[in-house]
Scaffold this active site. Structure first.
Site, mmCIF file in Angstrom:
data_model
loop_
_atom_site.group_PDB
_atom_site.id
_atom_site.type_symbol
_atom_site.label_atom_id
_atom_site.label_comp_id
_atom_site.label_asym_id
_atom_site.label_seq_id
_atom_site.Cartn_x
_atom_site.Cartn_y
_atom_site.Cartn_z
ATOM 1 C CE LYS A 16 -3.821 -2.448 2.138
ATOM 2 N NZ LYS A 16 -4.474 -2.935 3.345
ATOM 3 C CD GLN A 19 -3.541 -4.642 6.443
ATOM 4 O OE1 GLN A 19 -3.643 -3.574 5.840
ATOM 5 N NE2 GLN A 19 -3.867 -5.794 5.886
ATOM 6 C CG ASP A 59 -10.039 -0.621 4.800
ATOM 7 O OD1 ASP A 59 -9.618 -1.087 3.723
ATOM 8 O OD2 ASP A 59 -9.451 -0.751 5.889
HETATM 9 N N1 GUN Z 1 -6.697 -7.151 5.929
HETATM 10 C C1 GUN Z 1 -6.866 -7.873 4.792
HETATM 11 N N2 GUN Z 1 -7.468 -7.131 3.841
HETATM 12 C C2 GUN Z 1 -7.687 -5.919 4.382
HETATM 13 C C3 GUN Z 1 -8.254 -4.715 3.868
HETATM 14 O O1 GUN Z 1 -8.722 -4.614 2.729
HETATM 15 N N3 GUN Z 1 -8.276 -3.667 4.754
HETATM 16 C C4 GUN Z 1 -7.790 -3.761 6.017
HETATM 17 N N4 GUN Z 1 -7.898 -2.681 6.798
HETATM 18 N N5 GUN Z 1 -7.263 -4.863 6.513
HETATM 19 C C5 GUN Z 1 -7.202 -5.931 5.694
#
Ligand code: GUN
Length: 283
Positions: free
Chosen positions: A53, A97, A120
């Site tokens: 990211k 996350q 998200d």
């Molecule tokens: N963990 C796995 N996929 C995601 C996601 O798309 N967003 C977040 N915040 N955590 C994750």
């Protein structure tokens, strides 16, 4: 038949080039889109996702801040960090996350992020907006899947979309987004009886079940569009999906690969949401 590959990797690259131009325009107007990511603990998979990211932000000119915190942080301390970011003018998107350590409530964390910075798309307010067709933030993986299907000029309206898996992050919302596009939607899950009856009747089959090679060619209708959300490492260390790609591509009209399918699109839609959030600030 050998299905046409829907490359999320290529589509993500195209979208990131467009996005960089939007970011440059925003910068000329005095706004640099900013994404804050909180990573709790040292889960290797989460660390990999967060790095990806961060790299994607650098590539598109988005400011990113990664706060790596100890797994022993208390829930109250984490919520306070989120509140500081909710008030920070230079931050337009906040992402914590997942998964989180057991002593921290995922629900409380998600509900503490301000809905207007919830890039998200996990906050119940944004989920409600999605369900009622209001403007909000769409969850990134489902959003990316719909973009992948549309990128091939495939009409979704009137098609039977079957979703295998009903997670809050992928299965449930991707069904909702396809319903918003006027598909007829069926959900399959661990308690579904005679699942093959449903998967074989799918014009669009989205597999987000989290089991390696769960779907084989005899589960799929000739000419179906197949989207694989799974990601696993096999014994040889190779990345594989929930779909047995080599077999299913022989019956599908379109198929997304693993790797290079849904994964890169998830990150791209996160960047998209962050840029949209910064643009809303401008207005
Ligand atoms: N963990 C796995 N996929 C995601 C996601 O798309 N967003 C977040 N915040 N955590 C994750």
């Amino acid at each position: 038949m050998s299905g046409i590959i829907i490359s999320g990797k290529e589509l993500a690259q195209e979208k990131r080039i467009e996005m960089k131009q939007q970011v440059d325009t925003l910068k000329q107007k005095g706004i640099t889109p900013g994404l804050a990511v909180i990573l709790v603990g040292e889960d290797p998979a989460s660390q990999t996702y967060v790095r990806a990211k961060q790299r994607a932000c650098e590539q598109t000119g988005i400011h990113s801040e990664i706060d790596e915190v100890s797994p022993s942080i208390t829930e109250a301390e984490l919520l306070e960090k989120i509140n500081v970011l909710n008030d920070a003018k230079h931050i337009h998107g906040i992402l914590v996350q997942l998964p989180l350590p057991e002593h921290i409530s995922e629900k409380k964390v998600i509900e503490t992020i301000h809905p207007d910075k919830d890039v998200d798309g996990f906050h119940p307010i944004n989920i409600g907006r999605m369900m009622t067709g209001q403007e909000g933030f769409l969850p990134c993986t489902p959003f990316g899947i719909v973009e992948m299907i549309k990128s091939k000029g495939i009409e979704i309206q009137g098609k039977h979309a079957v979703i295998v898996g009903r997670s809050n992050i992928v299965g449930k919302p991707v069904g909702q987004l396809l319903l918003n596009e006027n598909a007829t939607v069926t959900y399959c899950h661990s308690r579904t009886k005679n699942m093959q009856e449903y998967t074989k009747s799918a014009d669009i089959l989205v597999v987000a079940v989290g089991k390696p090679h769960f779907i084989d060619a005899d589960d799929v209708k000739d000419g179906a569009i197949v989207i694989d959300v799974g990601i696993h490492r096999n014994e040889e260390g190779k990345l594989i999906g929930d779909v047995l790609f080599d077999n299913v591509k022989e019956v599908a009209s379109y198929i997304s690969p693993v790797p290079g399918g849904v994964g890169p699109m998830t990150i791209t839609m996160l960047l998209h949401n962050t840029v949209v959030s910064a643009n809303r600030r401008l207005k």
